[in-house]
Structures are given as C-alpha cells and as structure tokens.
Design an enzyme around this catalytic site. Structure first.
Site, PDB file in Angstrom:
ATOM      1  N   LYS A  13       8.344 -42.453  44.322  1.00 33.84           N
ATOM      2  CA  LYS A  13       7.158 -41.663  44.679  1.00 33.84           C
ATOM      3  C   LYS A  13       7.146 -41.521  46.185  1.00 33.84           C
ATOM      4  O   LYS A  13       7.694 -42.358  46.910  1.00 33.84           O
ATOM      5  CB  LYS A  13       5.882 -42.370  44.219  1.00 33.84           C
ATOM      6  CG  LYS A  13       4.709 -41.447  44.040  1.00 33.84           C
ATOM      7  CD  LYS A  13       4.783 -40.710  42.716  1.00 33.84           C
ATOM      8  CE  LYS A  13       3.615 -39.789  42.490  1.00 33.84           C
ATOM      9  NZ  LYS A  13       3.520 -39.351  41.093  1.00 33.84           N
ATOM     10  N   ASP A  47       2.770 -33.528  43.209  1.00 36.51           N
ATOM     11  CA  ASP A  47       1.744 -34.470  42.763  1.00 36.51           C
ATOM     12  C   ASP A  47       0.446 -33.985  43.412  1.00 36.51           C
ATOM     13  O   ASP A  47       0.335 -32.820  43.811  1.00 36.51           O
ATOM     14  CB  ASP A  47       2.107 -35.910  43.175  1.00 36.51           C
ATOM     15  CG  ASP A  47       1.207 -36.946  42.508  1.00 36.51           C
ATOM     16  OD1 ASP A  47       1.382 -37.218  41.313  1.00 36.51           O
ATOM     17  OD2 ASP A  47       0.305 -37.483  43.176  1.00 36.51           O
TER      18      ASP A  47
HETATM   19  P1  NAD Z   1      -4.159 -31.706  42.130  1.00 37.28           P
HETATM   20  O1  NAD Z   1      -4.152 -31.894  43.587  1.00 37.28           O
HETATM   21  O2  NAD Z   1      -3.669 -30.419  41.554  1.00 37.28           O
HETATM   22  O3  NAD Z   1      -5.614 -31.960  41.528  1.00 37.28           O
HETATM   23  C1  NAD Z   1      -6.353 -33.108  41.778  1.00 37.28           C
HETATM   24  C2  NAD Z   1      -7.807 -32.787  41.526  1.00 37.28           C
HETATM   25  O4  NAD Z   1      -8.577 -33.974  41.615  1.00 37.28           O
HETATM   26  C3  NAD Z   1      -8.391 -31.798  42.532  1.00 37.28           C
HETATM   27  O5  NAD Z   1      -9.210 -30.873  41.863  1.00 37.28           O
HETATM   28  C4  NAD Z   1      -9.238 -32.704  43.433  1.00 37.28           C
HETATM   29  O6  NAD Z   1     -10.309 -32.019  44.063  1.00 37.28           O
HETATM   30  C5  NAD Z   1      -9.720 -33.695  42.402  1.00 37.28           C
HETATM   31  N1  NAD Z   1     -10.263 -34.922  42.978  1.00 37.28           N
HETATM   32  C6  NAD Z   1      -9.799 -35.658  44.019  1.00 37.28           C
HETATM   33  N2  NAD Z   1     -10.602 -36.700  44.235  1.00 37.28           N
HETATM   34  C7  NAD Z   1     -11.591 -36.628  43.317  1.00 37.28           C
HETATM   35  C8  NAD Z   1     -12.728 -37.415  43.035  1.00 37.28           C
HETATM   36  N3  NAD Z   1     -13.000 -38.498  43.736  1.00 37.28           N
HETATM   37  N4  NAD Z   1     -13.526 -37.031  42.012  1.00 37.28           N
HETATM   38  C9  NAD Z   1     -13.249 -35.930  41.272  1.00 37.28           C
HETATM   39  N5  NAD Z   1     -12.181 -35.158  41.500  1.00 37.28           N
HETATM   40  C10 NAD Z   1     -11.369 -35.507  42.495  1.00 37.28           C
HETATM   41  O7  NAD Z   1      -3.322 -32.937  41.544  1.00 37.28           O
HETATM   42  P2  NAD Z   1      -2.602 -33.081  40.142  1.00 37.28           P
HETATM   43  O8  NAD Z   1      -1.177 -32.763  40.329  1.00 37.28           O
HETATM   44  O9  NAD Z   1      -3.387 -32.421  39.073  1.00 37.28           O
HETATM   45  O10 NAD Z   1      -2.681 -34.665  39.970  1.00 37.28           O
HETATM   46  C11 NAD Z   1      -3.835 -35.293  39.448  1.00 37.28           C
HETATM   47  C12 NAD Z   1      -3.435 -36.638  38.862  1.00 37.28           C
HETATM   48  O11 NAD Z   1      -2.431 -36.422  37.872  1.00 37.28           O
HETATM   49  C13 NAD Z   1      -2.824 -37.616  39.876  1.00 37.28           C
HETATM   50  O12 NAD Z   1      -3.174 -38.928  39.515  1.00 37.28           O
HETATM   51  C14 NAD Z   1      -1.342 -37.409  39.689  1.00 37.28           C
HETATM   52  O13 NAD Z   1      -0.580 -38.525  40.107  1.00 37.28           O
HETATM   53  C15 NAD Z   1      -1.300 -37.214  38.184  1.00 37.28           C
HETATM   54  N6  NAD Z   1      -0.083 -36.561  37.702  1.00 37.28           N
HETATM   55  C16 NAD Z   1       0.249 -35.307  38.121  1.00 37.28           C
HETATM   56  C17 NAD Z   1       1.434 -34.743  37.662  1.00 37.28           C
HETATM   57  C18 NAD Z   1       1.849 -33.352  38.061  1.00 37.28           C
HETATM   58  O14 NAD Z   1       2.885 -32.900  37.560  1.00 37.28           O
HETATM   59  N7  NAD Z   1       1.121 -32.635  38.884  1.00 37.28           N
HETATM   60  C19 NAD Z   1       2.255 -35.449  36.789  1.00 37.28           C
HETATM   61  C20 NAD Z   1       1.860 -36.707  36.357  1.00 37.28           C
HETATM   62  C21 NAD Z   1       0.686 -37.255  36.830  1.00 37.28           C
END
Ligand code: NAD
Length: 418
Positions: free
Chosen positions: A102, A142
């Site tokens: 990561k 991410d």
């Molecule tokens: P992203 O940046 O697209 O979205 C994250 C969202 O969470 C945003 O809308 C942000 O405003 C919101 N957020 C942040 N802090 C917050 C809070 N305190 N309360 C409410 N909302 C909040 O990110 P993503 O890629 O969707 O990732 C989100 C999660 O999914 C992370 O934990 C990431 O590690 C996990 N994840 C993502 C992927 C991927 O392919 N993108 C894969 C596996 C896991």
C-alpha cells in the site's frame, strides 16, 4: 491500539488457532520493505511544498506486491503498514498470484488543483522509482486517487524506461482509464465484489434484496457504486454520507441523483431528495444492510451498540474496531470482513494486469463473470473454514485462516534463502 497493531492482532489470532509455524509468523510480523520519500512540488502560485509519501511492501511470497495509493491528510506510516497487511491477506484469501502493498501521500486532494495533483503524482512516482514495476509492485487507486491518478503514474513510469519497453510497462499500475489500458468493470469492481459477497450471504439466508434497505457511509468510488448496484437489485438507500455531510430519506434516495449533486456541490447536505442529518445519526438508522465505505475505525465501541442492521458489508478497509467486532458479534450482526468484502477491487486490478500482459481487452460480461466466481469461491472458503474451526459469527478470523493456510503452504514449499 494503533491501526497496524489492530491489523497484526487480526492475523495473529488466526495464526494461533491454526498453529501457524512460528518461523512463518516471525516473517509476517513486519513488512518486507517500508519506503518513505520526501519530494518537492511547485504549486500553481509558484511556491514549493515538500510532501511525504510512503510505499509499504508487506510480502511477495505469492506474487508481485499489489495495493492502492491513498491521498489523504491522515496518511502516515502506521496506516500504510496496516493497509499493506490487509492487502497481503486479501490477495491470499482470494487466491490471486499477488502479494500485498500500500502507498500514500499525506495531503488533502480537495485543496489542490488538477495541475497540482498531476505534478504531485508525477513527482511521487519518480521518487518511488524502481520500487514499483509491472513484475514487482503494482499500485492502484484508493481513497483520494482515481483512474486519472493511475494514468499519470503510468505515463511517468513508462517515460523513464527505454522507448522499446514502454508499451510492455503499462501494467505498472491498474485502475487506469479505458483509453490507457484500463479494464472494463474496474471502476465499479470494489462495489461489484461487495454486492457479490452480499449475494452469497443473502442466498444462505433466503434474503431478498427487493425492498431491502441499506445505509452507506462514504459516497465515493466504493460507496456510490455499491449504492447504485444495490438499488438496481431493488434495494432502497435510506442514508448516505461523505466527509462533508449526511443525508437521509426514509422513502429512499436516488443514488444517481445524489452522485450528480455531490459531483457538482461536494457537500450532500443541500440535496433536495433527502434531508440533512447529524453525522452520529447515520449509525442509528434501522436497515438491513450497512456499508461502511470511507475510512478505518468508523464503527467503534461508541457507536456499535446503536447499529441495528442484519449485515455489515465492509467495503472500506478496517472500518470496524476490535471493540466493535465484539459488540456486533454479541448482537448477532454478520460482518462480511473487509479482506473478503472489498476484494473485488484487487481482483479486477489483477484482470487488468493480465489483459495488459496479453494485450487483450475482455468484455464486461467476462470480467463480471470471473469476478463473481472468485468472490463466491472466497466466500465459500470463509464459510467452510469458519465451520471447520467452529468460529460461529467470527467471519473475520475465518477469512484470515483461509489466507494464512495459503501463505503457509507457499513458505513451507519454498523455505527461505539461503
Ligand atoms: P474515495 O476517495 O472514492 O471515496 C471515499 C469517500 O469517503 C468520499 O466520499 C469521502 O468524502 C468519504 N469520507 C471520508 N471521510 C469520511 C467520514 N469521516 N465520514 C463519511 N464519509 C467520509 O475512496 P474509495 O476508493 O471509494 O475508498 C473508500 C474505502 O474503500 C477505503 O477504505 C478504501 O481503502 C476502500 N477500498 C477501495 C478500493 C478501490 O478500488 N477504490 C478497493 C478496496 C477497498
């Protein structure tokens, strides 16, 4: 407990149950490499910012290191180590020929223009240098990064290689745009995997998605796609949040309209299709499904008692604290653990990497079919292992057991050099 300690305890608990060979536990107790880079970037107004970025490579016994790059003000070495560990076990659990890694940069992407983000990404990629590579360590998006970020990374990396090798180097990152070697289905992959995991859960319980209710914390890539896919199955989105606000409508929220509103206004609070509610209330909404899709440690000892759902689908990494895990188990709420639930992202990243290597483009139907198969097999393995170890509702430990059994088998066969 730090996030990394939480991540450590999760696999160590499984290691004790299966009596993992001590020498393997010793190897897994720290990541193989922790890379920290400080790099200067010029901002639009001419001043220079010194930024700190990380890449942690947990282990590569099963294949090249693989894992996302996060842009967020809270990024630090402890968080990146935890996230790298979760990636390593996720790849093992889903039987991908990949290790875990990561990375991240400590910054708030909301505070930067597109041009600044491009320069930051290019400079970070350059600073990482040979620490990444298509056969060595393959980043992906991410939190705070997206397909555009990945294309900047790829373009920077391949421009530092010989002209003859450039095309073959496209697989240095996944999650790229379609025009630059991305895969169909990668944009929704994390969410699609979450929905396939929920389908496996539902099938065993005779649960019907039509008319079911759900709540999403974090309406970004993973959260908004999960909402749209669940609504397509007839479920009703009761509430959704992002870092700026929370909205609620007992009659249901149109996820496409909410996404369009957030894309324009950032804060969902003024969305006409729902009412704004205080942050805390999100956890108190009675629903069938809760999808945490934001940051780590959002469900903790303080709010777990308020949660009134049948299942929690962890689209986010590490959203549930150990104290909350205990409370949820006592309440009989099923948790589909992160290393299983959000594995769709890395699975389709793997598909993209394979397509890049073979210079192929798979149809969406093929990507989805293969994703469904891997998610279902992983879900079944977790269920079977949970029964074999008599773990009851402790699906998290069952998931780690599946991963550790695969990692142990590889170490036993290979031993260590010299
Ligand atoms: P992203 O940046 O697209 O979205 C994250 C969202 O969470 C945003 O809308 C942000 O405003 C919101 N957020 C942040 N802090 C917050 C809070 N305190 N309360 C409410 N909302 C909040 O990110 P993503 O890629 O969707 O990732 C989100 C999660 O999914 C992370 O934990 C990431 O590690 C996990 N994840 C993502 C992927 C991927 O392919 N993108 C894969 C596996 C896991």
């Amino acid at each position: 407990m730090s996030l990394y300690e939480i991540a450590q305890n999760q696999w160590r608990h499984a290691a004790e149950l299966m009596e993992l060979e001590p020498w393997i536990a010793t190897i897994l107790s720290e990541p193989k490499n922790e890379i920290r880079v400080n790099f200067p970037v010029q901002m639009d107004d001419g001043h220079y910012l010194l930024l700190t970025g990380y890449r942690v490579q947990h282990h590569n016994i099963l294949g090249p290191y693989k894992g996302g790059i996060r842009y967020h003000p809270q990024v630090d070495i402890d968080e990146v180590k935890a996230l790298a560990s979760w990636m390593a076990f996720k790849c093992a659990l889903t039987d991908l020929p990949l290790g875990g890694a990561k990375g991240g940069v400590e910054l708030d992407p909301k505070q930067h223009s597109k041009n600044e983000l491009m320069r930051i990404t290019r400079r970070f990629t350059h600073a990482l240098g040979e620490n990444i590579g298509p056969d060595y360590d393959i980043p992906a998006p991410d939190m705070g990064t997206n397909a555009q970020t990945m294309v900047w990374m790829m373009d920077t990396y391949i421009n530092a290689t010989s002209a003859h090798d450039r095309f073959a180097m496209r697989g240095v990152v996944t999650g790229k745009t379609l025009s630059c070697g991305g895969s169909l289905g990668r944009d929704k992959a994390t969410a699609q995997g979450t929905v396939y995991a929920l389908e496996s859960w539902a099938e065993r319980r005779g649960f019907n998605f039509d008319g079911a209710t759900f709540v999403v914390q974090g309406f970004g890539n993973a959260g908004s796609w999960t909402a749209r896919l669940l609504c397509k199955k007839g479920a009703k989105l009761l509430a959704a949040s992002n870092s700026r606000g929370v909205v609620y409508n007992e009659k249901g929220i149109d996820p496409d309209a909410l996404l369009a509103y957030i894309t324009k206004h950032k804060d969902p609070s003024g969305f006409s299709g729902a009412e704004s509610i205080p942050d805390k209330q999100l956890w108190q909404i009675k629903a069938d499904i809760l999808v945490p899709a934001a940051l780590e440690s959002q469900i903790d000892g303080g709010n777990a008692g308020d949660i009134d759902v049948k299942v929690i689908a962890e689209a986010a990494n590490g959203p549930t604290s150990p104290a909350a895990d205990d409370v949820l188990r006592e309440k009989g709420i099923t948790v589909i653990p992160d290393i299983l639930c959000n594995a769709g992202g890395v699975i389709v990243s793997y598909f993209e990497w394979v397509q890049n290597r073979k210079n192929e483009r798979w149809e969406l139907e093929e990507v989805d079919r293969k994703l469904r198969r891997l998610m279902t097999v992983a879900y079944d393995a977790v269920e079977e292992t949970g029964k074999r170890f008599d773990l009851g509702q402790d699906t998290r430990t069952a998931a780690y057991l599946v991963a550790l059994e695969r990692i142990q088998a590889a170490y036993q066969d290979r031993g260590i050099f010299p």
